[in-house]
Design an enzyme around this catalytic site. Sequence first.
Site, PDB file in Angstrom:
ATOM      1  N   ASP A 127       9.387  -0.999   0.305  1.00 17.06           N
ATOM      2  CA  ASP A 127      10.379  -1.424  -0.703  1.00 17.06           C
ATOM      3  C   ASP A 127      11.479  -2.318  -0.120  1.00 17.06           C
ATOM      4  OD1 ASP A 127       8.940   0.158  -2.379  1.00 17.06           O
ATOM      5  OD2 ASP A 127      10.520   1.596  -2.816  1.00 17.06           O
ATOM      6  N   GLN A 273      -0.915  -1.891  -2.741  1.00 17.01           N
ATOM      7  CA  GLN A 273       0.136  -2.619  -2.001  1.00 17.01           C
ATOM      8  C   GLN A 273       0.495  -1.947  -0.678  1.00 17.01           C
ATOM      9  OE1 GLN A 273       3.268  -3.792  -5.306  1.00 17.01           O
ATOM     10  NE2 GLN A 273       2.044  -2.031  -5.852  1.00 17.01           N
TER      11      GLN A 273
HETATM   12  O1  F6P Z   1       8.938   4.215  -1.322  1.00 14.79           O
HETATM   13  C1  F6P Z   1       7.774   3.495  -1.233  1.00 14.79           C
HETATM   14  C2  F6P Z   1       6.943   3.655  -2.481  1.00 14.79           C
HETATM   15  O2  F6P Z   1       5.730   2.963  -2.294  1.00 14.79           O
HETATM   16  C3  F6P Z   1       7.629   3.226  -3.780  1.00 14.79           C
HETATM   17  O3  F6P Z   1       7.555   1.842  -3.999  1.00 14.79           O
HETATM   18  C4  F6P Z   1       6.876   4.045  -4.793  1.00 14.79           C
HETATM   19  O4  F6P Z   1       7.675   4.305  -5.923  1.00 14.79           O
HETATM   20  C5  F6P Z   1       6.591   5.314  -4.079  1.00 14.79           C
HETATM   21  O5  F6P Z   1       6.610   5.022  -2.698  1.00 14.79           O
HETATM   22  C6  F6P Z   1       5.268   5.935  -4.448  1.00 14.79           C
HETATM   23  O6  F6P Z   1       5.153   7.161  -3.809  1.00 14.79           O
HETATM   24  P1  F6P Z   1       3.845   8.041  -3.679  1.00 14.79           P
HETATM   25  O7  F6P Z   1       3.003   7.465  -2.595  1.00 14.79           O
HETATM   26  O8  F6P Z   1       4.346   9.395  -3.349  1.00 14.79           O
HETATM   27  O9  F6P Z   1       3.130   7.964  -5.000  1.00 14.79           O
END
Ligand code: F6P
Length: 341
Positions: A127, A273
């Site tokens: 991010d 991503q």
């Molecule tokens: O903080 C990084 C991130 O990829 C965010 O962009 C996203 O909201 C979150 O992690 C997703 O988290 P998880 O892998 O727990 O679904």
Amino acid sequence: MEEIGILTGGGDCPGLNPVIRAVVKRAHLEGWKVLGLRNGWKGMIEDEFLILDARSVSGILPKGGTILGTSRTNPYKKAGDVEKVKSNFSKHNLKALIAIGGEDTLGVAQKLYQEGLHVVGIPKTIDNDLSATDYTFGFDTAVNIAMECIDRLHTTAESHNRVMVVEIMGRHAGWIALEAGLAGGADLILIPEVPVDIAWVCDVIKRRHARGKTFSIVAVAEGTTLKDGDEVAERKFDAFGHERLGGIGQVIGELIEKKTGYETRVTVLGHIQRGGSPTAFDRVLGTRFGVKAVELVKEGKFGFMVSLKGRQIVSVPLADAVKQLKLVDKELYDLAKIFFG
Ligand code: F6P
């Protein structure tokens, strides 16, 4: 033999393995042993680890993810867990612990440092929303993946005369959507920092189509909200109280179709991503961060985080890194607006 620990916490991100490799190689030059804690803070709580020797880091430079595993475990959530972290720290007689993570993992690192543990931080998040560093590794890879997806969406959007909404990661900050949108030529970029006026969005699209364009690409960061209310569909929370996002792309796509009459499709890029091999930029940044972190341990500079300032790798207090999030500045968003429509 002196021993240091290393862990990767929070969401994984391309570049973690280059950091681990660099830490191990630099630490070995000091004659230190490296203990790799499994699955973030969970490994420190449950004393789950592996010894990172030269063989274990061989060949990991181009690999995405983390060979240590990761989790969003928060030792300050359950009573007794912080004590377990401390007792395992003492049990292994760790000279220091290198914590690689974003705001949550480094927030824990900062608290543990205040409670007397020798901790050094390395900033990580796709991010790019951590203060006190110009860039975090993983961001460049994520931007390039999202940009390529926007390129691909262009050809199908054009063939079908459609509006394509693409939902891009970015919980609190719209850095990935902004840079991928700029690089990919999105016709609109919507970010959490600027709540969306849907009438304006539809107006921009209609004006574009009135000029003879038959398709539009709208890049939306997942943390984006609408001006008139919270429209994010899914509401789930992790151990740090952060909401798991998703659904804003669908909401915006449906509104665009309803209000403009243009056929609209929604694509959610999600964890694509975060997967796969890191870019050269992220491999080099991760490598430089890893080396510098070990040097901070050598200098006894605990409670600090490595950071990129311009082209230099420096150190900053962990407290500065977790104080507030780095959001997209208005100036950059205004620049992006020149290309809207
Ligand atoms: O903080 C990084 C991130 O990829 C965010 O962009 C996203 O909201 C979150 O992690 C997703 O988290 P998880 O892998 O727990 O679904």
